[in-house]
Scaffold this motif. Structure first.
Motif, mmCIF file in Angstrom:
data_model
loop_
_atom_site.group_PDB
_atom_site.id
_atom_site.type_symbol
_atom_site.label_atom_id
_atom_site.label_comp_id
_atom_site.label_asym_id
_atom_site.label_seq_id
_atom_site.Cartn_x
_atom_site.Cartn_y
_atom_site.Cartn_z
ATOM 1 N N SER A 179 4.167 -0.287 -54.469
ATOM 2 C CA SER A 179 5.494 -0.757 -54.858
ATOM 3 C C SER A 179 5.832 -0.335 -56.280
ATOM 4 O O SER A 179 6.940 -0.586 -56.752
ATOM 5 N N HIS A 180 4.881 0.322 -56.965
ATOM 6 C CA HIS A 180 5.105 0.777 -58.341
ATOM 7 C C HIS A 180 4.702 2.245 -58.476
ATOM 8 O O HIS A 180 3.706 2.581 -59.131
ATOM 9 N N PRO A 181 5.469 3.169 -57.840
ATOM 10 C CA PRO A 181 5.121 4.589 -57.924
ATOM 11 C C PRO A 181 5.310 5.139 -59.338
ATOM 12 O O PRO A 181 6.076 4.600 -60.135
ATOM 13 N N ASP A 182 4.579 6.188 -59.614
ATOM 14 C CA ASP A 182 4.669 6.859 -60.914
ATOM 15 C C ASP A 182 5.075 8.315 -60.676
ATOM 16 O O ASP A 182 4.211 9.182 -60.491
ATOM 17 N N PRO A 183 6.371 8.586 -60.674
ATOM 18 C CA PRO A 183 6.839 9.946 -60.362
ATOM 19 C C PRO A 183 6.345 11.003 -61.336
ATOM 20 O O PRO A 183 6.396 12.197 -61.044
ATOM 21 N N SER A 184 5.847 10.583 -62.501
ATOM 22 C CA SER A 184 5.389 11.552 -63.500
ATOM 23 C C SER A 184 4.027 12.134 -63.157
ATOM 24 O O SER A 184 3.562 13.059 -63.835
ATOM 25 N N ASP A 185 3.370 11.609 -62.136
ATOM 26 C CA ASP A 185 2.042 12.088 -61.766
ATOM 27 C C ASP A 185 2.163 13.192 -60.721
ATOM 28 O O ASP A 185 2.400 12.925 -59.544
ATOM 29 N N ALA A 187 -0.059 15.084 -59.398
ATOM 30 C CA ALA A 187 -1.207 15.253 -58.512
ATOM 31 C C ALA A 187 -1.174 14.295 -57.327
ATOM 32 O O ALA A 187 -2.031 14.377 -56.450
ATOM 33 N N VAL A 188 -0.202 13.396 -57.308
ATOM 34 C CA VAL A 188 -0.125 12.366 -56.280
ATOM 35 C C VAL A 188 1.210 12.449 -55.551
ATOM 36 O O VAL A 188 2.247 12.649 -56.177
ATOM 37 N N ARG A 189 1.161 12.288 -54.241
ATOM 38 C CA ARG A 189 2.394 12.201 -53.455
ATOM 39 C C ARG A 189 2.569 10.745 -53.026
ATOM 40 O O ARG A 189 1.718 10.197 -52.325
ATOM 41 N N PHE A 190 3.653 10.128 -53.458
ATOM 42 C CA PHE A 190 3.918 8.734 -53.110
ATOM 43 C C PHE A 190 4.673 8.686 -51.783
ATOM 44 O O PHE A 190 5.701 9.357 -51.608
ATOM 45 N N THR A 191 4.143 7.895 -50.851
ATOM 46 C CA THR A 191 4.713 7.813 -49.515
ATOM 47 C C THR A 191 4.802 6.350 -49.085
ATOM 48 O O THR A 191 4.307 5.454 -49.757
ATOM 49 N N ASP A 192 5.432 6.118 -47.942
ATOM 50 C CA ASP A 192 5.489 4.761 -47.409
ATOM 51 C C ASP A 192 4.136 4.396 -46.801
ATOM 52 O O ASP A 192 3.252 5.246 -46.617
ATOM 53 N N LEU A 193 3.964 3.122 -46.500
ATOM 54 C CA LEU A 193 2.683 2.611 -46.024
ATOM 55 C C LEU A 193 2.245 3.285 -44.732
ATOM 56 O O LEU A 193 1.082 3.702 -44.603
ATOM 57 N N HIS A 194 3.152 3.423 -43.776
ATOM 58 C CA HIS A 194 2.786 4.005 -42.485
ATOM 59 C C HIS A 194 2.327 5.450 -42.650
ATOM 60 O O HIS A 194 1.330 5.871 -42.026
ATOM 61 N N THR A 195 3.012 6.207 -43.475
ATOM 62 C CA THR A 195 2.631 7.604 -43.681
ATOM 63 C C THR A 195 1.250 7.698 -44.312
ATOM 64 O O THR A 195 0.416 8.517 -43.903
ATOM 65 N N THR A 196 1.003 6.867 -45.307
ATOM 66 C CA THR A 196 -0.304 6.877 -45.957
ATOM 67 C C THR A 196 -1.406 6.555 -44.962
ATOM 68 O O THR A 196 -2.449 7.227 -44.931
ATOM 69 N N ILE A 197 -1.186 5.534 -44.149
ATOM 70 C CA ILE A 197 -2.195 5.130 -43.169
ATOM 71 C C ILE A 197 -2.410 6.222 -42.116
ATOM 72 O O ILE A 197 -3.549 6.573 -41.780
ATOM 73 N N SER A 198 -1.338 6.780 -41.601
ATOM 74 C CA SER A 198 -1.435 7.704 -40.469
ATOM 75 C C SER A 198 -1.901 9.101 -40.859
ATOM 76 O O SER A 198 -2.472 9.817 -40.030
ATOM 77 N N LYS A 199 -1.701 9.504 -42.099
ATOM 78 C CA LYS A 199 -2.077 10.851 -42.530
ATOM 79 C C LYS A 199 -3.456 10.921 -43.168
ATOM 80 O O LYS A 199 -4.020 12.010 -43.334
#
Length: 318
Positions: A179-185, A187-199
């Protein structure tokens, strides 16, 4: 109130001992440490009397209920020698005027290293291989590399960030749900919960429970995971439905799991997960390095001292 009684600070964290740095720090501030190490469930009578005469407490992760706090007439502050405080009834503490503090940021590198270690152990089937060698065999088990795999992280506090850095250094693709993404990073792709779990090939939890009592990873969450995925939990046992996990592991729904925390600790002798081959379970050790323990103990002691001396502590949760 008797002065000696008023100066007592209860310590239940089992690695804090008389004569150590925390003990000396408390005594320098006129406080008297009283030790009652947490080593499993206490009797009802012991729980009820735990805070008798104490003005402060440095606690392990054992439960602190409203009934226990109701009799804590002199208690002013509770400091957790760790990050999680789900086991403390913070609302009851607030009603009693008891400050509750934790010690974030003291063990995130230790937790991250343990998380990666558990991933490697699971990916290379190391526990089974080690035991097989001890039994006189010489297995040539083919494992999997972390490089090129997708690391899914739920939660992006200090531990989650540290895991992301290590995963990136190992050549993993890092997905994060927070719930607190850091767009300045970059090296990280911020995604929704389902995408993170399923991928995710490796899904690791670094978040708090949402307060509803419902596990974050339940039947539907496990069903969304890849059948080749590994689930890692170094955060809180309450985040996973353990019955659903046992079903998923024995049924081949996911490839494996590595747990440093479980719902009820220590793990009971009859727990289903004891008989599941493709799960690794360690005894809540992720944050337990020599360095992290000292930082956590000292930070908790400073929180107690600050409250008792009329200052605002650094990390207040209630």
């Amino acid at each position: 109130m008797d002065l000696a009684m008023a100066a007592r600070v209860l310590i239940t964290t089992d690695y804090l001992r008389p004569g150590d740095k925390v003990d000396r720090l408390l005594r320098e501030h006129g406080l008297e440490p009283i030790y009652s190490p947490s080593r499993g469930l206490r009797t009802p009578a012991d729980r009820k009397a735990l805070f008798d005469g104490a003005v402060g407490a440095i606690l392990a992760s054992e439960p602190v209920t409203a009934d226990m706090l109701a009799g804590a007439a002199s208690l002013k502050v509770i400091a957790r020698s760790g990050v999680g405080y789900d086991s403390i009834d913070t609302k009851a503490a607030q009603r009693s005027g008891i400050r509750v503090c934790n010690t974030p940021g003291v063990n995130h590198d230790a937790v991250a290293e343990m998380t990666i270690g558990l991933m490697i152990m699971a990916a290379r089937s190391l526990p089974g291989v080690i035991q097989s060698v001890k039994d006189g065999h010489w297995p040539r088990t083919a494992g999997r590399e972390l490089r090129g795999a997708t690391l899914g992280i739920i939660g992006y506090g200090p531990s989650g960030r540290a895991v992301a850095r290590l995963g990136g250094a190992l050549g993993m693709t890092v997905l994060v749900s927070t719930s607190h993404p850091d767009p300045s990073d970059p090296a990280v792709r911020f995604t929704d919960l389902h995408t993170t779990i399923s991928k995710a090939d490796y899904l690791t939890l670094h978040t708090r429970s949402d307060g509803t009592g419902k596990p974050l990873i339940d039947c539907s969450g496990l069903q969304a995971m890849k059948p080749t995925a590994i689930l890692i939990n170094t955060a809180r046992g309450s985040l996973i439905d353990e019955e659903a996990l046992a079903d998923a592991l024995t049924g081949g729904q996911i490839a494996g799991a590595a747990l440093d925390v479980v719902q009820d600790e220590p793990l009971t002798a009859s727990h289903r997960l004891r008989d599941v081959d493709n799960v690794l379970i360690t005894s809540h050790l992720a944050g337990q390095t020599i360095e992290a323990r000292e930082r956590a103990g000292v930070a908790a002691a400073h929180a107690v001292i600050d409250v008792l001396e009329g200052r605002e502590p650094t990390n207040v949760v209630a």
